[in-house]
Scaffold this active site. Structure first.
Site, PDB file in Angstrom:
ATOM      1  N   TYR A 287       0.813  -1.139  -0.083  1.00 62.58           N
ATOM      2  CA  TYR A 287      -0.054  -0.034   0.073  1.00 62.58           C
ATOM      3  C   TYR A 287       0.868   1.286   0.105  1.00 62.58           C
ATOM      4  O   TYR A 287       0.396   2.333   0.015  1.00 62.58           O
ATOM      5  CB  TYR A 287      -1.033   0.204   1.295  1.00 62.58           C
ATOM      6  CG  TYR A 287      -1.805  -1.273   1.233  1.00 62.58           C
ATOM      7  CD1 TYR A 287      -3.042  -1.325   0.181  1.00 62.58           C
ATOM      8  CD2 TYR A 287      -1.841  -2.126   2.006  1.00 62.58           C
ATOM      9  CE1 TYR A 287      -3.843  -2.100   0.367  1.00 62.58           C
ATOM     10  CE2 TYR A 287      -2.710  -3.323   2.219  1.00 62.58           C
ATOM     11  CZ  TYR A 287      -3.580  -3.254   1.220  1.00 62.58           C
ATOM     12  OH  TYR A 287      -4.439  -4.296   1.092  1.00 62.58           O
TER      13      TYR A 287
ATOM     14  N   HIS B 257      -8.233   2.246  -5.913  1.00 57.91           N
ATOM     15  CA  HIS B 257      -7.619   1.205  -4.984  1.00 57.91           C
ATOM     16  C   HIS B 257      -5.875   1.761  -5.270  1.00 57.91           C
ATOM     17  O   HIS B 257      -5.611   1.939  -6.210  1.00 57.91           O
ATOM     18  CB  HIS B 257      -7.725  -0.149  -5.346  1.00 57.91           C
ATOM     19  CG  HIS B 257      -8.964  -0.560  -5.171  1.00 57.91           C
ATOM     20  ND1 HIS B 257      -9.496  -1.023  -3.863  1.00 57.91           N
ATOM     21  CD2 HIS B 257     -10.045  -0.584  -5.934  1.00 57.91           C
ATOM     22  CE1 HIS B 257     -10.699  -1.483  -4.003  1.00 57.91           C
ATOM     23  NE2 HIS B 257     -11.160  -1.276  -5.198  1.00 57.91           N
TER      24      HIS B 257
END
Length: 146
Positions: free
Chosen positions: A24, A101
């Site tokens: 991430y 995302h």
């Protein structure tokens, strides 16, 4: 004045910066919020940036966006792959919704390959880290003209 763009974030995104940085990235959610606010402001828009670990609260925020937002940039996180209720909420509102995302979900575990949200959203941008959000803002604004 134009209504703000609502940027909604799902479960565990409050842990960004420390949770799986190899997947991430190292930016915190606060840093992403600040970058989104600057980017939107440069384009003449304000944002309302929210995060919740609770599906029902995200649904309520989508309903609120129907009245109080010009567009929505939505990172439903893990609910992407499980929530018919969020899919239905996205379908139920008028403002364009862009799914975003940080990671490339299609290159991850098989259970992350399906998005219920993509079936209802105007578009999806994945795998580009912070750029997913910034491009999501661009796409949301572009969608307002269509």
């Amino acid at each position: 004045m134009t209504q703000p763009i609502h940027i909604l974030n799902g479960p565990n995104l409050n842990l960004l910066g420390t949770r799986e940085p190899d997947v991430y990235g190292t930016l915190s959610l606060k840093e992403i919020e600040q970058a989104c606010a600057r980017h939107a402001r440069d384009l003449g828009y304000e944002i309302l940036f929210r995060q919740s670990n609770h599906e029902g609260e995200l649904i309520d925020w989508l309903h609120d966006a129907n009245v109080n937002a010009c567009a929505v940039v939505f990172n439903p996180a893990a609910f992407t792959h499980t929530s018919v209720a969020l899919h239905d909420a996205v379908r139920a509102i008028e403002p364009p919704v862009i799914e975003v995302h940080l990671s490339q979900t299609a290159a991850r575990e098989a259970f992350r390959h399906h998005s219920y949200i993509a079936l209802a959203a105007r578009g999806s941008i994945t795998g580009l880290g912070l750029q997913s959000y910034l491009l999501g803002i661009n796409a949301a604004i572009t969608s307002l003209g269509n």
